[in-house]
Motif scaffolding. Sequence first.
Motif, PDB file in Angstrom:
ATOM      1  N   MET A  56      -1.581 -16.719   5.734  1.00 17.25           N
ATOM      2  CA  MET A  56      -1.084 -15.512   6.402  1.00 17.25           C
ATOM      3  C   MET A  56      -2.028 -15.005   7.488  1.00 17.25           C
ATOM      4  SD  MET A  56       1.709 -15.065   4.793  1.00 17.25           S
ATOM      5  CE  MET A  56       2.333 -13.458   5.216  1.00 17.25           C
ATOM      6  N   LEU A  58      -4.945 -13.694   7.083  1.00 18.65           N
ATOM      7  CA  LEU A  58      -5.468 -12.406   6.628  1.00 18.65           C
ATOM      8  C   LEU A  58      -6.970 -12.465   6.352  1.00 18.65           C
ATOM      9  CD1 LEU A  58      -2.650 -11.257   4.154  1.00 18.65           C
ATOM     10  CD2 LEU A  58      -3.039 -10.479   6.476  1.00 18.65           C
ATOM     11  N   ASN A  90       4.597 -14.560  10.336  1.00 18.31           N
ATOM     12  CA  ASN A  90       4.406 -13.630   9.216  1.00 18.31           C
ATOM     13  C   ASN A  90       5.589 -12.684   9.087  1.00 18.31           C
ATOM     14  OD1 ASN A  90       1.948 -14.714   8.721  1.00 18.31           O
ATOM     15  ND2 ASN A  90       0.772 -12.846   9.044  1.00 18.31           N
ATOM     16  N   PHE A  98       2.194  -8.132  -2.884  1.00 19.92           N
ATOM     17  CA  PHE A  98       0.855  -7.996  -3.444  1.00 19.92           C
ATOM     18  C   PHE A  98       0.870  -7.359  -4.830  1.00 19.92           C
ATOM     19  CE2 PHE A  98       0.710  -7.909   1.133  1.00 19.92           C
ATOM     20  CZ  PHE A  98      -0.297  -8.800   1.432  1.00 19.92           C
ATOM     21  N   SER A 103      -0.606   0.983  -3.330  1.00 19.18           N
ATOM     22  CA  SER A 103      -1.560   1.004  -2.228  1.00 19.18           C
ATOM     23  C   SER A 103      -1.122   0.072  -1.094  1.00 19.18           C
ATOM     24  CB  SER A 103      -2.962   0.643  -2.713  1.00 19.18           C
ATOM     25  OG  SER A 103      -2.966  -0.652  -3.238  1.00 19.18           O
ATOM     26  N   HIS A 104      -0.224  -0.847  -1.371  1.00 20.61           N
ATOM     27  CA  HIS A 104       0.210  -1.758  -0.311  1.00 20.61           C
ATOM     28  C   HIS A 104       1.393  -1.232   0.493  1.00 20.61           C
ATOM     29  CE1 HIS A 104      -2.446  -4.688  -2.268  1.00 20.61           C
ATOM     30  NE2 HIS A 104      -2.515  -5.226  -1.075  1.00 20.61           N
ATOM     31  N   LEU A 105       1.943  -0.092   0.078  1.00 18.34           N
ATOM     32  CA  LEU A 105       2.947   0.561   0.919  1.00 18.34           C
ATOM     33  C   LEU A 105       2.250   1.706   1.628  1.00 18.34           C
ATOM     34  CD1 LEU A 105       5.903   0.613  -1.619  1.00 18.34           C
ATOM     35  CD2 LEU A 105       5.934  -0.527   0.598  1.00 18.34           C
ATOM     36  N   ASN A 106       2.615   1.940   2.884  1.00 21.06           N
ATOM     37  CA  ASN A 106       1.972   3.028   3.619  1.00 21.06           C
ATOM     38  C   ASN A 106       2.462   4.369   3.062  1.00 21.06           C
ATOM     39  OD1 ASN A 106       0.984   4.841   5.535  1.00 21.06           O
ATOM     40  ND2 ASN A 106       1.027   3.260   7.116  1.00 21.06           N
TER      41      ASN A 106
ATOM     42  N   ALA B 202      -5.009  -1.400   1.887  1.00 22.96           N
ATOM     43  CA  ALA B 202      -4.042  -2.421   1.493  1.00 22.96           C
ATOM     44  C   ALA B 202      -2.782  -2.393   2.362  1.00 22.96           C
ATOM     45  CB  ALA B 202      -3.684  -2.229   0.029  1.00 22.96           C
ATOM     46  N   TYR B 203      -2.341  -1.191   2.786  1.00 33.80           N
ATOM     47  CA  TYR B 203      -1.077  -1.157   3.540  1.00 33.80           C
ATOM     48  C   TYR B 203      -1.213  -1.791   4.912  1.00 33.80           C
ATOM     49  CZ  TYR B 203      -3.216   3.171   5.204  1.00 33.80           C
ATOM     50  OH  TYR B 203      -4.103   4.088   5.701  1.00 33.80           O
ATOM     51  N   LYS B 205      -2.947  -4.543   5.352  1.00 36.48           N
ATOM     52  CA  LYS B 205      -2.753  -5.952   5.001  1.00 36.48           C
ATOM     53  C   LYS B 205      -1.250  -6.255   4.932  1.00 36.48           C
ATOM     54  CE  LYS B 205      -4.651  -8.874   1.357  1.00 36.48           C
ATOM     55  NZ  LYS B 205      -5.384  -8.777   0.104  1.00 36.48           N
ATOM     56  N   THR B 206      -0.509  -5.353   4.301  1.00 35.70           N
ATOM     57  CA  THR B 206       0.945  -5.536   4.226  1.00 35.70           C
ATOM     58  C   THR B 206       1.543  -5.606   5.622  1.00 35.70           C
ATOM     59  OG1 THR B 206       0.940  -4.201   2.232  1.00 35.70           O
ATOM     60  CG2 THR B 206       3.070  -4.650   3.212  1.00 35.70           C
ATOM     61  N   ARG B 208       0.148  -6.487   8.377  1.00 30.79           N
ATOM     62  CA  ARG B 208      -0.187  -7.768   9.016  1.00 30.79           C
ATOM     63  C   ARG B 208       0.664  -8.893   8.434  1.00 30.79           C
ATOM     64  NH1 ARG B 208      -6.631  -8.297   9.138  1.00 30.79           N
ATOM     65  NH2 ARG B 208      -6.103 -10.331   9.990  1.00 30.79           N
ATOM     66  N   ALA B 209       0.897  -8.831   7.129  1.00 27.64           N
ATOM     67  CA  ALA B 209       1.724  -9.863   6.503  1.00 27.64           C
ATOM     68  C   ALA B 209       3.179  -9.756   6.951  1.00 27.64           C
ATOM     69  CB  ALA B 209       1.639  -9.750   4.977  1.00 27.64           C
TER      70      ALA B 209
END
Lengths: 539, 304
Positions: A56, A58, A90, A98, A103-106, B202-203, B205-206, B208-209
Amino acid sequence: MADHLLEVRDLSVRFHTAAGAVDAVKNVSWHLDKGETLAILGESGSGKSVSASAIMNLIDIPPGEIVSGSILFEDRDLLAISAEEHRKLNGKRISMIFQDPLSHLNPVYRVGWQIMETMTAHGRSRDEARKRARELVARVGIPDPDAALEKYPHQFSGGQRQRLMIAMALALKPDILIADEPTTALDVTVQAEVLALLKELQAETGMGLLLITHDLGVVAEIADRVVVMNAGEIVEEGTAHEVYHNPQHAYTRKLIAAAPGKGDMRSGGSERPVLLEARNVSKTYGDFTALENASFKLHAGQTIAVVGESGSGKSTLARTILQLEAPTGGEAFWKGRNLFDMPSKELFGLRRQMQMVFQDPTQSLNPRMSVFELISEAWAIHRDLLPKPRWKERVEELLVQVGLRPEHAKRYPHQFSGGQRQRIAIARALALEPELIVCDEAVSALDVSIQAQVIALLGRLRDELGIAFLFIAHDLPVVRDFADDVIVMQRGHIVESGTAEQIFNRPREAYTQALLAAGLDPDPDVQAERRRQRLQAAV
Amino acid sequence: MIQLIRQRTLASFLSLVGLIVLVFFLSRLTGDPTNLFLPIDATQEMKDQFRALHGYDDPILEQFGRYVWDVLHLDFGDSVRRARPAIGVVLEAFTWTLRLALITMTLVTISAIIVGSLAAFRAGGFFDRFASLLSLIGASAPDFWIAIVAIVIFAVTLGWVPTSGTGSVWHWILPVGVLFIRPFGLIVQVVRGSMITALSSAYVKTARAKGVKNTPIIFVHTLRNAMLPVITVMGDQAAALLNGAVIVETIFGFPGVGKLMIDSILQRDFNVVLAAIMVTAIAIFIMNLLIDMAYAALDPRIRY
């Protein structure tokens, strides 16, 4: 023409850190075919996520460095293309979800907007994106999709957030979905649902699914093939069935042996005097009832496990009884004395008899204190317990007792691994010679093999020192061979309690049965059989 | 939201009362203005007359009671020096200060956010090191010194802009420029730090993915999350400007509330001092309320 959908060849990645260069992965090769599920299995630090990050783009360079290798996708080497070409792939051709969806959602944007962004970033019109986002949200099983699109991430549950992440990743029907520990932060019943959803969506779209996990159960449930990684290298690969039933490498065998929930169950412990008793303990926060009428008896030297999913009130139960939270109802007795109407001075004296070990030793150990200071601090507070000249000797004794070395006393927490840090936390709890240790998810953050070691240590301490344990966990197999009695909690209530044997072999309540059924067995054949039964039940 | 406004108003009212009491008595401690106002050879009779006229001969508590009563009726008394209602004098000066503060803070906010964000995006790079050095100098340079040096260079030597006063656009350049430097330096550093944290979250990273481009990652995904600490510091800096940038206003002869206050204190024009303090205190109260609303507008998790 490439033979596979995606192929990683001889990938080596190095990270340049302050402590020197670290080889994260060394000459790793694997491939993924269309419609196939490949699991990369490994513990923390095994390098299992590194190849996915490389796919990816990253990996931050520096500190990262791609030393060698190639990643082939449709005759192109993903390590040789530009950042802009990567960006175009991507989310459109290759997507990723993830571990921790919160934490991976804004946090400051609506989920509808975030799902649409996957599409608008790749040139779709806003109207088209909105229509598709609505479809997707409905498809992943979120109730009232129109309203859901307008909500923010914090307004959903953990499982719903992961469903939304999946919707976001699959918006453009990618050829490959990479799922990095997608269910690790979720409750068991939710985990089963999310894995089932991934399987369904894979069947619909024919995508290749790359699953990164530490959990043998997840591999057994969903993977066709598995690659086992340890210390940056692939130690074994094969079909999920082969690897589980006929592991070739010593590491794989160790990993399979460490999976909890296969040993003998304990029973008894109730013939000794009652140490701690809770009677109808309740705790409310405003209008919210966190705990209602919880009652149990813990005998000296006995281990009671409190299990339940997140929000079930299991931690609140322990914290309320220990008076870390003010109770709103009920009574609790320590050797017959009521803890809830005790003068604070008397309670202070009793505190040393009940100690706690928390989930995350990185946070519960002050990083600026040496191990000696961390452990001896308790004696500075409870002054009559041990004269200062004896502190050093006793700290070293305790370190040996928890499986560390005397010279570790001079070091600081960051110089230890996660498992070692949890041992330090246990040594600190032991310093006051407690009669009860409350473990709040004390092994949840640890790798399976480390988890097994820490549980073994706790078992040894129990047998040698006669300490009673209140062991809070969300993971049922972990408590199976360790606890005498088990309390199952749901939404602030005790649903069922009994001996471990009774709870695991003859659960009475539907919720306990559902909890046990949702747990994943590390054996792929067992899981396949369970899937077949579920399917039959559904038909 | 209404509850927040109500709570804040009540709390501010209490501190305002405390402020009035404190300033009223402290200013009286500096002495009687009579001798300052009347010519040095004024007769005792004239002095007594002056005192009686302005009520300076009454017991201090009586003066205070009268003052509070008048303030409750929105009457802040007259300026002794100017023979006009004090509140009129203050509002006139405050308008100048408000304009100066608004212009300065707008420029500071826009430029600090852009510079800080770009520095954070390539942390450790050339632009980052350059911006960090510049902002460090800006945050630590004393503004009275910069003001004087700026006058020497740009007004006296080069003659590009006037040295002081108001009248044309050119008159604003030096005061705004000098006031710009310190908040700019501070806010660039806060933006940079806050953005570096947010960019590693983390968001991002999301995003970018998902294939989101760099510009929206910085200015859409990250910036809004990074703004909360920035707004706090911006509020602090804006409050300092609203208070009247005393030194800079004095150096540039700018007719703002800071200069008015220092002049009135030196002249013992008590009514003006008190009115000026009331007006700036209310302005700062309103600004803090706006900041709280900005928090809620930026972060949906914050609800009052």
